[in-house]
Design a protein around this motif. Structure first.
Motif, PDB file in Angstrom:
ATOM      1  N   THR A  16       5.263   4.477 -16.516  1.00  0.00           N
ATOM      2  CA  THR A  16       4.935   5.142 -15.253  1.00  0.00           C
ATOM      3  C   THR A  16       3.460   5.042 -14.879  1.00  0.00           C
ATOM      4  O   THR A  16       3.062   5.566 -13.845  1.00  0.00           O
ATOM      5  CB  THR A  16       5.337   6.631 -15.308  1.00  0.00           C
ATOM      6  OG1 THR A  16       4.623   7.273 -16.367  1.00  0.00           O
ATOM      7  CG2 THR A  16       6.838   6.783 -15.513  1.00  0.00           C
ATOM      8  N   GLY A  58       0.384   3.987 -13.158  1.00  0.00           N
ATOM      9  CA  GLY A  58       0.135   3.322 -11.888  1.00  0.00           C
ATOM     10  C   GLY A  58       1.161   3.594 -10.807  1.00  0.00           C
ATOM     11  O   GLY A  58       1.025   3.103  -9.685  1.00  0.00           O
ATOM     12  N   GLY A 102       1.816   6.358  -9.119  1.00  0.00           N
ATOM     13  CA  GLY A 102       1.214   7.095  -7.999  1.00  0.00           C
ATOM     14  C   GLY A 102       0.276   6.226  -7.184  1.00  0.00           C
ATOM     15  O   GLY A 102       0.260   6.286  -5.951  1.00  0.00           O
ATOM     16  N   ASP A 103      -0.521   5.404  -7.869  1.00  0.00           N
ATOM     17  CA  ASP A 103      -1.421   4.485  -7.170  1.00  0.00           C
ATOM     18  C   ASP A 103      -0.627   3.501  -6.320  1.00  0.00           C
ATOM     19  O   ASP A 103      -1.007   3.174  -5.193  1.00  0.00           O
ATOM     20  CB  ASP A 103      -2.289   3.716  -8.165  1.00  0.00           C
ATOM     21  CG  ASP A 103      -3.250   4.618  -8.919  1.00  0.00           C
ATOM     22  OD1 ASP A 103      -3.613   5.681  -8.383  1.00  0.00           O
ATOM     23  OD2 ASP A 103      -3.619   4.274 -10.047  1.00  0.00           O
ATOM     24  N   THR A 104       0.482   3.013  -6.870  1.00  0.00           N
ATOM     25  CA  THR A 104       1.334   2.087  -6.130  1.00  0.00           C
ATOM     26  C   THR A 104       1.915   2.760  -4.896  1.00  0.00           C
ATOM     27  O   THR A 104       1.916   2.186  -3.803  1.00  0.00           O
ATOM     28  CB  THR A 104       2.470   1.562  -7.027  1.00  0.00           C
ATOM     29  OG1 THR A 104       1.899   0.908  -8.157  1.00  0.00           O
ATOM     30  CG2 THR A 104       3.373   0.600  -6.277  1.00  0.00           C
ATOM     31  N   VAL A 163       0.782   5.394  -3.184  1.00  0.00           N
ATOM     32  CA  VAL A 163      -0.250   5.663  -2.173  1.00  0.00           C
ATOM     33  C   VAL A 163      -0.713   4.369  -1.514  1.00  0.00           C
ATOM     34  O   VAL A 163      -0.874   4.299  -0.291  1.00  0.00           O
ATOM     35  CB  VAL A 163      -1.430   6.443  -2.785  1.00  0.00           C
ATOM     36  CG1 VAL A 163      -2.584   6.546  -1.805  1.00  0.00           C
ATOM     37  CG2 VAL A 163      -0.980   7.833  -3.217  1.00  0.00           C
ATOM     38  N   GLY A 164      -0.920   3.323  -2.312  1.00  0.00           N
ATOM     39  CA  GLY A 164      -1.351   2.043  -1.742  1.00  0.00           C
ATOM     40  C   GLY A 164      -0.329   1.457  -0.786  1.00  0.00           C
ATOM     41  O   GLY A 164      -0.678   0.963   0.291  1.00  0.00           O
ATOM     42  N   THR A 190      -0.795   1.016   3.281  1.00  0.00           N
ATOM     43  CA  THR A 190      -0.568  -0.313   3.843  1.00  0.00           C
ATOM     44  C   THR A 190       0.468  -0.274   4.964  1.00  0.00           C
ATOM     45  O   THR A 190       0.252  -0.845   6.044  1.00  0.00           O
ATOM     46  CB  THR A 190      -0.104  -1.289   2.741  1.00  0.00           C
ATOM     47  OG1 THR A 190      -1.118  -1.377   1.752  1.00  0.00           O
ATOM     48  CG2 THR A 190       0.200  -2.664   3.304  1.00  0.00           C
ATOM     49  N   ALA A 248       6.943   2.071  -5.528  1.00  0.00           N
ATOM     50  CA  ALA A 248       6.714   2.854  -6.742  1.00  0.00           C
ATOM     51  C   ALA A 248       7.881   2.709  -7.727  1.00  0.00           C
ATOM     52  O   ALA A 248       7.658   2.642  -8.938  1.00  0.00           O
ATOM     53  CB  ALA A 248       6.505   4.329  -6.384  1.00  0.00           C
TER      54      ALA A 248
END
Length: 69
Positions: A32, A34, A36-38, A40-41, A45, A64
């Motif tokens: 798991t 990354g 959250g970063d995925t 949000v990114g 986008t 995600a």
């Protein structure tokens, strides 16, 4: 933005006049880091590309989900 983990996964944004919420697809998570970063990114986008909030949340949830498999 709120992301909730546990038995029910979902993401939502606080917007007016409504609060969209998109349930995530169930996946068997392997890692798991990354996620959250995925999410949000992908959300940023999709919104920058002009997608609606609902479509952007769906896209972000899918990204995600793929990131943790």
């Amino acid at each position: 933005m709120r992301a909730r983990a546990g038995r029910r996964y979902r993401a939502g944004l606080r917007t007016r006049p409504r609060r969209p919420c998109v349930p995530a697809a169930p996946v068997k998570a392997v890692d798991t880091v990354g996620a959250g970063d995925t999410l949000v990114g992908a959300l940023v986008t999709a919104l920058a590309e002009g997608q609606s909030i609902d479509a952007a949340l769906s896209f972000a949830q899918a990204a995600a989900a793929l990131a943790v498999c």
